[in-house]
Design a protein around this motif. Structure first.
Motif, mmCIF file in Angstrom:
data_model
loop_
_atom_site.group_PDB
_atom_site.id
_atom_site.type_symbol
_atom_site.label_atom_id
_atom_site.label_comp_id
_atom_site.label_asym_id
_atom_site.label_seq_id
_atom_site.Cartn_x
_atom_site.Cartn_y
_atom_site.Cartn_z
ATOM 1 N N ILE B 82 0.844 -1.202 0.000
ATOM 2 C CA ILE B 82 0.000 0.000 0.000
ATOM 3 C C ILE B 82 0.872 1.242 0.000
ATOM 4 O O ILE B 82 0.606 2.199 -0.708
ATOM 5 N N PHE B 83 1.933 1.197 0.810
ATOM 6 C CA PHE B 83 2.759 2.401 0.878
ATOM 7 C C PHE B 83 3.659 2.551 -0.342
ATOM 8 O O PHE B 83 3.977 3.664 -0.738
ATOM 9 N N LYS B 84 4.080 1.456 -0.938
ATOM 10 C CA LYS B 84 4.954 1.551 -2.120
ATOM 11 C C LYS B 84 4.403 0.665 -3.235
ATOM 12 O O LYS B 84 4.919 -0.424 -3.493
ATOM 13 N N PRO B 85 3.356 1.133 -3.920
ATOM 14 C CA PRO B 85 2.680 0.284 -4.909
ATOM 15 C C PRO B 85 3.575 -0.163 -6.059
ATOM 16 O O PRO B 85 3.261 -1.141 -6.732
ATOM 17 N N LYS B 86 4.698 0.523 -6.286
ATOM 18 C CA LYS B 86 5.559 0.099 -7.394
ATOM 19 C C LYS B 86 6.241 -1.249 -7.107
ATOM 20 O O LYS B 86 6.737 -1.909 -8.018
ATOM 21 N N TYR B 257 -7.697 -2.874 -4.761
ATOM 22 C CA TYR B 257 -7.764 -2.030 -3.560
ATOM 23 C C TYR B 257 -6.964 -0.732 -3.678
ATOM 24 O O TYR B 257 -7.480 0.362 -3.432
ATOM 25 N N ILE B 258 -5.697 -0.834 -4.027
ATOM 26 C CA ILE B 258 -4.829 0.354 -3.999
ATOM 27 C C ILE B 258 -5.261 1.361 -5.072
ATOM 28 O O ILE B 258 -5.302 2.570 -4.830
ATOM 29 N N TYR B 261 -8.226 3.176 -3.744
ATOM 30 C CA TYR B 261 -7.874 4.156 -2.701
ATOM 31 C C TYR B 261 -7.202 5.380 -3.332
ATOM 32 O O TYR B 261 -7.469 6.519 -2.947
ATOM 33 N N ASP B 262 -6.354 5.117 -4.318
ATOM 34 C CA ASP B 262 -5.666 6.227 -4.982
ATOM 35 C C ASP B 262 -6.645 7.153 -5.709
ATOM 36 O O ASP B 262 -6.385 8.350 -5.844
ATOM 37 N N ILE B 265 -7.668 9.620 -3.151
ATOM 38 C CA ILE B 265 -6.617 10.629 -2.938
ATOM 39 C C ILE B 265 -6.640 11.652 -4.072
ATOM 40 O O ILE B 265 -6.582 12.865 -3.836
ATOM 41 N N LEU B 268 -9.580 14.013 -3.746
ATOM 42 C CA LEU B 268 -9.421 14.979 -2.652
ATOM 43 C C LEU B 268 -8.441 16.086 -3.017
ATOM 44 O O LEU B 268 -8.480 17.163 -2.457
#
Ligand SMILES: Cc1ncc(C[n+]2csc(CCOP(=O)(O)OP(=O)(O)O)c2C)c(N)n1
Ligand code: SF4
Lengths: 379, 270
Positions: B82-86, B257-258, B261-262, B265, B268
């Motif tokens: 999640i924090f580093k999708p790459k 999921y990611i 969520y992105d 973001i 927003l």
């Protein structure tokens, strides 16, 4: 430091605000009273700043996800309460051994078990120290006001990054749910993760260095992380001499920096014959009790600690040498009092004032105990 | 002959800890070949494992490797991804690790359809702790903790993964290393939660106790009793008894999921 305008805020909200101010960009959690507001605040605010929030399937998973995100480079935090704190313990130990920065907020509620979910307690101070199996270093802070919940969350994040260590933040139901007027700074001092000066032959666990910079996964230096004992490269190695060295370094990186980690304040301590040693929400009653005692002409003072672990040994030792008695109010059956007794070594009487039924300790209760000791002392 | 690219291994960490005849190496080398085929850089690959014989694999692999706690690999990997999708994340996990202690993380990661690839090293037993029953020990088989045969039914992980929301799943055995490899490639290409089950012999912890012979007999057993998905569809339940169905079971994209969520973001930010 510039101040934003004064705001009425809950302790849990202040904790979330502190996390964001300190640069936390990842939160994983699982709802539990009385900590849930922290998760809700993070769910609301993190995506607005490009951060990530996830509600995991349980607290074990939340703790794991926080460590995983930290390994990828995130400043990461989770928040929970009693039962959830118990579930986090195994992975908390993993973070301690693998030296992965992360912050665990535990808003203490009355236990054991489900106990009373909405009642305050200070019953987790020993779990914070010894909850995970095996020896390990730990840092734990405990605020006693809304403003301090903000400040100590910032401190907790900074300390976790600086020392590559998990940090526990012990709120309690009172501090977590209480609302106070606070003016928070719009900028705080933030510690960024150390970068290695030299990347050649990167070793994530150098033995001759207290703290080796942690290069996040995916940033050029691929290596191994394991919860087994390991050598400097991170690869499993169970040779006893290496294990000893690793453990000694782990403990030293915290114990050599007590000055940086221990935060205490004193009130009317100069000539005190009886000293109230206090932390967390109980110190609010303690302060009132001491004030009242002084008004009655009694030589009573207070030593409050915001740092539970490492324990402020030097401060308590000095108090024990000066005072006849130390009173330790705790919303538990007596936990940190063992540390006070250990350090006082009989130099002063050490007496607890305890509540373990979900009620707060009142100033009157503390005052009464103090007075009893003063009488005893003059008889 | 199947080749292994030594650049994918930490040669200085060999020999490995596994018993002679253990199937773990077959799945491990299939994983390294798949990563080569996918053309990933070493530094963008993370291999995350739990605890068990199989979970020791990452130590030998020359990538970002994370050996976590028992059952929790998927949860650690969730935070990392999640924090580093790459990052291209592969989870190496045993049948006990994944479906007993880690079962909850498994079904919830599948439900989220988060872009992780689970390589389940299924040896039907708890190998590392000496041969106790796992949720994938077949009904009736013996284990140190089921000395009279287990009376528990075993999971069919393909069915479980699919029902929980995984968007790619496939199964192969140690006798089909090329299939393990190609399934891993497809799993990685699927943007979502993917599960590859590799059925592997554990001659020490499982085979010996169940009188399945040595490594060679166990491999033969796996080979002879495997049936391709396509063929299995035409077979009756009776005919399929005691058989392992192998191949690609399910491959159907769904919102990941990611990415979802992105989108929030991004919205927003506007
Ligand atoms: C919390 C916890 N419980 C139990 C164990 C003991 N343990 C280590 S490995 C293992 C089972 C491993 O079996 P499996 O996941 O099937 O992997 P294999 O060894 O067969 O590859 C167990 C129970 C542990 N390490 N941690
Ligand atoms: S016990 Fe089984 S799984 Fe473990 S190394 Fe030996 S053969 Fe492999």
């Amino acid at each position: 430091m510039s101040q934003v305008k004064t705001k009425l805020m809950q302790g849990n909200e202040a904790c979330a605000a502190g996390a964001l101010a300190a640069g936390v960009c990842f939160f994983a959690g699982y709802p539990i009273t009385p900590s849930t507001e922290i998760a809700e605040q993070m769910a609301l605010h993190l995506p607005r700043v490009g951060g990530k929030f996830i509600q995991m399937e349980d607290e074990i998973g939340a703790m794991a996800a926080v460590i995983g995100a930290s390994i990828a480079g995130a400043k990461a935090l989770t928040a929970t309460s009693g039962p959830g704190f118990s579930l986090k313990q195994e992975n908390l130990g993993y973070a301690a051994l693998t030296e992965i920065p992360c912050v665990v907020v535990d808003v203490q509620r009355l236990g054991p078990s489900t106990g009373n979910p909405t009642a305050p307690s200070q019953g987790d101070v020993m779990q914070a120290r010894w909850g995970t199996h095996g020896d390990h270093p730990i840092v734990a802070f405990s605020p006693s006001s809304v403003k301090e919940a903000f400040e100590l969350t910032v401190k907790a994040v900074n300390v976790s990054e600086k020392y590559r260590t998990p940090v526990v933040l012990l709120l309690d139901e009172i501090v977590g749910h209480m609302r106070e007027n606070v003016s928070l700074p719009d900028k705080v001092e933030v510690v960024e993760r150390m970068k290695p000066a030299n990347r050649e032959n990167y070793l994530p666990y150098k033995l001759d260095q207290e703290v080796t910079p942690l290069i996040p996964f995916g940033e050029g230096e691929y290596y191994h992380i394991t919860g087994l004992f390991h050598d400097e490269s991170g690869f499993p190695n169970l040779v006893p001499e290496l294990v000893t060295k690793k453990m000694d370094r782990l403990m030293a990186k915290i114990n050599n920096h007590k000055d940086d980690l221990i935060i205490t304040d004193e009130y009317a301590l100069e000539d005190a014959e009886v000293v109230v040693f206090t932390y967390g929400a109980s110190s609010r009653s303690a302060r009132r009790a001491v004030k009242e005692a002084r008004a009655q002409g009694l030589r009573v003072g207070m030593l409050r600690t915001a740092t539970i672990w490492p324990f402020p040994e030097e401060k308590v030792k000095a108090v024990a040498e000066q005072a006849k008695a130390i009173v330790v109010p705790e919303m538990n059956m007596g936990q940190l009092i063992y540390e006070v007794e250990r350090v006082a070594k009989g130099e002063a009487d050490v007496v607890g004032v305890n509540r373990y039924n979900g009620e707060i300790i009142t100033p009157e209760e503390i005052l009464q105990k103090v007075k009893g000791l003063m009488n005893g002392a003059t008889n | 002959m199947l080749q292994i690219n030594v650049e994918n291994l930490r040669m200085q960490k060999l020999p490995h800890i596994w018993c002679p005849g253990c199937g773990n190496g077959i799945a491990l080398s299939a994983l390294t070949r798949a990563i080569d085929k996918l053309g990933y850089d070493h530094d963008e690959v993370a291999i995350v494992s739990g605890i068990g014989c199989s979970s020791r694999s990452p130590g030998y692999l020359n990538f970002n490797t994370l050996h976590t706690t028992h059952g929790r690999a998927i949860a650690f990997a969730t935070g990392l991804k999640i924090f580093k999708p790459k990052m291209k994340v592969f989870i190496v996990t045993g049948d006990g690790d994944c479906t007993a202690i880690g079962g909850n993380h498994f079904i919830h990661a599948a439900r989220r359809n988060i872009d992780l690839n689970v390589i389940l090293f299924n040896n039907n037993i708890y190998g590392m702790t000496g041969g106790q029953a796992s949720p994938m020990t077949p009904f009736g088989r013996t284990a140190t903790t089921a000395p009279y045969g287990t009376v528990e039914r075993n999971f069919d992980i393909m069915e479980l993964a699919k029902a929980a929301g995984a968007t790619f799943c496939g199964r192969a055995t140690a006798a089909h290393p090329r299939l393990i490899e190609s399934l891993i490639v497809k799993a990685a290409q699927n943007k979502g939660f993917s599960v590859v089950e590799a059925m592997l012999p554990c001659p020490i912890g499982f085979g010996r106790r169940n009188k399945l012979g040595g490594p060679v007999e166990m491999m033969k057993y796996l080979e002879e009793n495997s049936v391709r998905v396509q063929k299995a569809q035409k077979m009756s339940e009776e005919e399929l008894k005691g058989k392992f169905v192998i191949g690609e079971f399910y491959n159907k994209p769904a919102p990941e999921y990611i990415e979802e969520y992105d989108k929030i973001i991004a919205k927003l930010k506007k």
